[in-house]
Design an enzyme around this catalytic site. Sequence first.
Site, short mmCIF file in Angstrom:
data_model
loop_
_atom_site.label_atom_id
_atom_site.label_comp_id
_atom_site.label_asym_id
_atom_site.label_seq_id
_atom_site.Cartn_x
_atom_site.Cartn_y
_atom_site.Cartn_z
N ASN A 69 0.86 -1.17 0.00
CA ASN A 69 0.00 0.00 0.00
C ASN A 69 0.90 1.23 0.00
O ASN A 69 1.85 1.31 0.78
CB ASN A 69 -0.94 0.01 1.21
CG ASN A 69 -2.02 1.06 1.08
OD1 ASN A 69 -1.72 2.24 1.04
ND2 ASN A 69 -3.26 0.62 1.02
N ALA A 70 0.59 2.18 -0.85
CA ALA A 70 1.46 3.36 -1.04
C ALA A 70 1.15 4.51 -0.07
O ALA A 70 1.78 5.56 -0.17
CB ALA A 70 1.34 3.86 -2.48
#
Length: 164
Positions: A40-41
């Site tokens: 997840n960024a």
Amino acid sequence: MAAKHALDPVVAASSRVLILGSLPGDASLKATQYYAHPRNAFWPLIGGLLSEPLPALPYEERLDRLKARGVGLWDVIASAERTGSLDAAIRSPEAADLRGLVGSLPDLSAIAFNGGLAAKLGRRILGDLEGVVLIDLPSSSPAHAISLSAKAESWAILGDFLPD
């Protein structure tokens, strides 16, 4: 299908920007940490925006830095049934008390929705809110397959609402 529940909000009375996701994924629920999935960024995106090394910090320090910089986190869904982590699998969502939280944040100037479902549901609840800008952002999830740089370009707007 078991019900899954949101994490507690992460805010300070001085929060200026509130970032709302839909409902934490399985990795986040298991770790009881926002955006715990390693792909997840979110942490690289918000860390880059704030010029802070958030991904390298222990989780509690990340939250402390967000609050110190005027950023809050929560989700638009308090609970729902879902197999796996994808928003498309969410069934029977129960809305979080967004108006109650927003009412407790006197300095709030923007609410950002992290992804399409968060925006769709959040705007239903908060669409008539006055004095706060609503912003739709591309999801930080790895399931939303656009480049990190494209996501960062969209997320940069949050800087307009944060103190230096």
